[in-house]
Motif scaffolding. Sequence first.
Motif, mmCIF file in Angstrom:
data_model
loop_
_atom_site.group_PDB
_atom_site.id
_atom_site.type_symbol
_atom_site.label_atom_id
_atom_site.label_comp_id
_atom_site.label_asym_id
_atom_site.label_seq_id
_atom_site.Cartn_x
_atom_site.Cartn_y
_atom_site.Cartn_z
ATOM 1 N N ALA A 140 10.411 115.966 98.834
ATOM 2 C CA ALA A 140 8.846 115.973 98.498
ATOM 3 C C ALA A 140 8.391 114.932 97.777
ATOM 4 N N VAL A 141 9.366 114.302 96.907
ATOM 5 C CA VAL A 141 9.005 113.461 95.938
ATOM 6 C C VAL A 141 8.657 112.127 96.911
ATOM 7 N N SER A 142 7.416 111.225 96.385
ATOM 8 C CA SER A 142 7.091 110.084 96.892
ATOM 9 C C SER A 142 8.115 109.024 96.599
ATOM 10 N N ARG A 143 8.439 108.080 97.545
ATOM 11 C CA ARG A 143 9.442 107.232 97.489
ATOM 12 C C ARG A 143 8.815 105.726 97.798
ATOM 13 N N PRO A 144 9.287 104.637 97.304
ATOM 14 C CA PRO A 144 8.720 103.222 97.539
ATOM 15 C C PRO A 144 8.603 102.899 98.974
ATOM 16 N N THR A 145 7.504 102.251 99.319
ATOM 17 C CA THR A 145 7.664 101.804 100.813
ATOM 18 C C THR A 145 8.615 100.522 100.809
ATOM 19 N N PRO A 146 9.069 100.520 102.121
ATOM 20 C CA PRO A 146 10.103 99.323 102.283
ATOM 21 C C PRO A 146 9.518 97.751 101.650
ATOM 22 N N LEU A 147 10.560 97.088 101.349
ATOM 23 C CA LEU A 147 10.282 95.632 100.688
ATOM 24 C C LEU A 147 9.756 94.933 101.623
ATOM 25 N N PHE A 148 8.383 94.294 101.207
ATOM 26 C CA PHE A 148 8.042 93.365 101.949
ATOM 27 C C PHE A 148 8.876 92.280 102.376
ATOM 28 N N ASP A 149 9.643 91.474 101.465
ATOM 29 C CA ASP A 149 10.467 90.492 101.594
ATOM 30 C C ASP A 149 11.680 90.618 100.581
ATOM 31 N N PRO A 156 -4.437 96.674 99.726
ATOM 32 C CA PRO A 156 -4.017 96.279 98.411
ATOM 33 C C PRO A 156 -2.681 95.976 98.268
ATOM 34 N N LYS A 157 -2.476 95.694 96.855
ATOM 35 C CA LYS A 157 -0.899 94.933 96.685
ATOM 36 C C LYS A 157 0.062 96.389 96.488
ATOM 37 N N SER A 158 1.280 96.173 96.440
ATOM 38 C CA SER A 158 1.962 97.271 96.431
ATOM 39 C C SER A 158 1.929 98.213 95.210
ATOM 40 N N ILE A 159 2.047 99.313 95.217
ATOM 41 C CA ILE A 159 1.780 100.245 94.152
ATOM 42 C C ILE A 159 3.323 100.359 93.797
ATOM 43 N N TRP A 160 4.354 99.800 94.358
ATOM 44 C CA TRP A 160 5.811 100.297 94.246
ATOM 45 C C TRP A 160 6.718 98.942 93.794
ATOM 46 N N TRP A 161 6.268 97.989 94.110
ATOM 47 C CA TRP A 161 7.127 96.771 93.906
ATOM 48 C C TRP A 161 6.425 95.634 93.238
ATOM 49 N N PHE A 162 7.153 94.751 92.535
ATOM 50 C CA PHE A 162 6.850 93.335 92.027
ATOM 51 C C PHE A 162 7.385 92.244 92.872
ATOM 52 N N THR A 163 6.711 91.094 93.145
ATOM 53 C CA THR A 163 7.631 90.275 93.539
ATOM 54 C C THR A 163 8.210 89.310 92.642
ATOM 55 N N ASP A 164 7.676 89.447 91.600
ATOM 56 C CA ASP A 164 8.427 88.258 90.672
ATOM 57 C C ASP A 164 8.497 89.046 89.213
ATOM 58 N N ALA A 165 9.618 90.054 89.279
ATOM 59 C CA ALA A 165 9.728 90.943 88.130
ATOM 60 C C ALA A 165 11.493 91.334 87.923
ATOM 61 N N GLN A 166 12.095 90.064 88.412
ATOM 62 C CA GLN A 166 13.414 90.135 88.652
ATOM 63 C C GLN A 166 14.102 90.574 87.154
ATOM 64 N N HIS A 167 13.262 90.345 86.113
ATOM 65 C CA HIS A 167 13.900 90.444 84.687
ATOM 66 C C HIS A 167 13.433 91.767 84.350
ATOM 67 N N VAL A 168 12.835 92.975 85.090
ATOM 68 C CA VAL A 168 12.470 94.187 84.626
ATOM 69 C C VAL A 168 13.224 95.360 85.481
ATOM 70 N N GLY A 169 13.803 96.209 84.618
ATOM 71 C CA GLY A 169 14.483 97.476 85.260
ATOM 72 C C GLY A 169 13.993 98.477 84.418
ATOM 73 N N MET A 170 14.879 99.611 84.371
ATOM 74 C CA MET A 170 14.490 100.936 83.620
ATOM 75 C C MET A 170 15.887 101.563 83.256
ATOM 76 N N ARG A 171 15.459 102.685 82.442
ATOM 77 C CA ARG A 171 16.587 103.564 81.833
ATOM 78 C C ARG A 171 15.978 105.030 81.635
ATOM 79 N N LEU A 172 16.951 105.907 82.030
ATOM 80 C CA LEU A 172 16.148 107.319 81.933
ATOM 81 C C LEU A 172 16.717 107.892 80.526
ATOM 82 N N VAL A 173 15.696 108.820 80.130
ATOM 83 C CA VAL A 173 15.879 109.877 78.989
ATOM 84 C C VAL A 173 15.933 111.353 79.621
#
Length: 396
Positions: free
Chosen positions: A159-168, A345-362
């Motif tokens: 039931a959790v929303s997930r990203p739409t498929p990648l545009f490119d 509108p532009k994607s709420i899930w993806w950036f096209t130019d943020a190949q330097h940004v990720g994440m870590r969990l706590v």
Amino acid sequence: MFHASTPPRRRLMSVLALTSGAFLWMPAAPAQEPPTLEAEIRAGYPPMPEGKPPVLEVENAAVNCEADMKPYTEVIPGTEVTFDMVPIPGGTFMMGSPEDEEDRGKDEGPRIEVVIEPLWMGKYEVTWAQYKIFMEKWDIELRKRGQAQPTPQDPWADAVSRPTPLFDPSYTYQKGQDPNHPAVCMTQLAARQFSKWITMKTGRFYRLPTEAEWEYAARAGTTTAYSFGADADELDDHAWYFDNAENEDGDGVYFHVGTKKPNPWGLYDMHGNVGEWVMDQYDAKWYEQFAGKGPVNYRKVINWPTVMYPRVVRGGSWDHEAEELRSAARHHSESEWKVRDPQFPKSIWWFTDAQHVGMRLVRPLQEPGDEEKQRYWEPDLDEVRTVYERQRRGER
């Protein structure tokens, strides 16, 4: 030194040098084309069940006090993919950098005393192996194929929303998509929803770190510019950054997580490789209101976002200079990260130019109430919430 608002230079130099094709990683199943954007949106989402998902039993994960906290390994149900969590003791620290620290940014002060509560933090940055299960719904697909057994947590996770498929995909995977590469290009909302999905998959509460929690964990009890000391000449042993993060063709790239030395608390890549989302909105003067007020609980220091940009990214990346990887250095998101997204509108899930940004969990030792959990997970702007809710209903 780069200012926090200045894009990394190598990313600007190579922004149009895109690779073609995309390797699709899928656990225990042959590769196939991901669903189309239209098919994905039409599917919609089931409602979230009432109550909490059952807790998945994992050794060393169920404790009631800080003294009993130990490292543990979480298994994503229905797959063989795991991730490691490391205990971070509670304590008090000075957030920000001293005025005499070399290459200090003005937004790193004044220093403030912050109280951090005990938590677990991801030993590594979130990888494509973990993130692709979420973004491409492979857990659901494997059950449909009879290659994974249903679990009691599935109704909540599905039931959790997930990203739409990648545009490119070539934008997103430009720097690599090996299973052990850090996942990149997700928006802060996507990162927050991933943490919600992991929560529903396991029954344990996960989220992004706050900016204060992130710096506390990065410092790991140290007060120097880096967690290993003040000498940037030693950075090659601890981080992937502008001076050493190149492939055989001389192109700047990120690398497999955990290939450099960890900090004193056993966390890898807190300096460099990819920057990491935290919960806070960026404000260059945010620390000023807490100066001289003695120890302040981290909850009061959170700058909850009220605008789309800028939001804080910490740690620096493969595309940043050494001084930008210091424990106190602050970076932030920019609208230019979506400059090549042609959607409206532009994607709420993806950036096209943020190949330097990720994440870590706590995962905090003390689980908060439902209202606080939702604040960590859900959209915080009406313009995003509108698109998010439409997609949940199966609309555009």
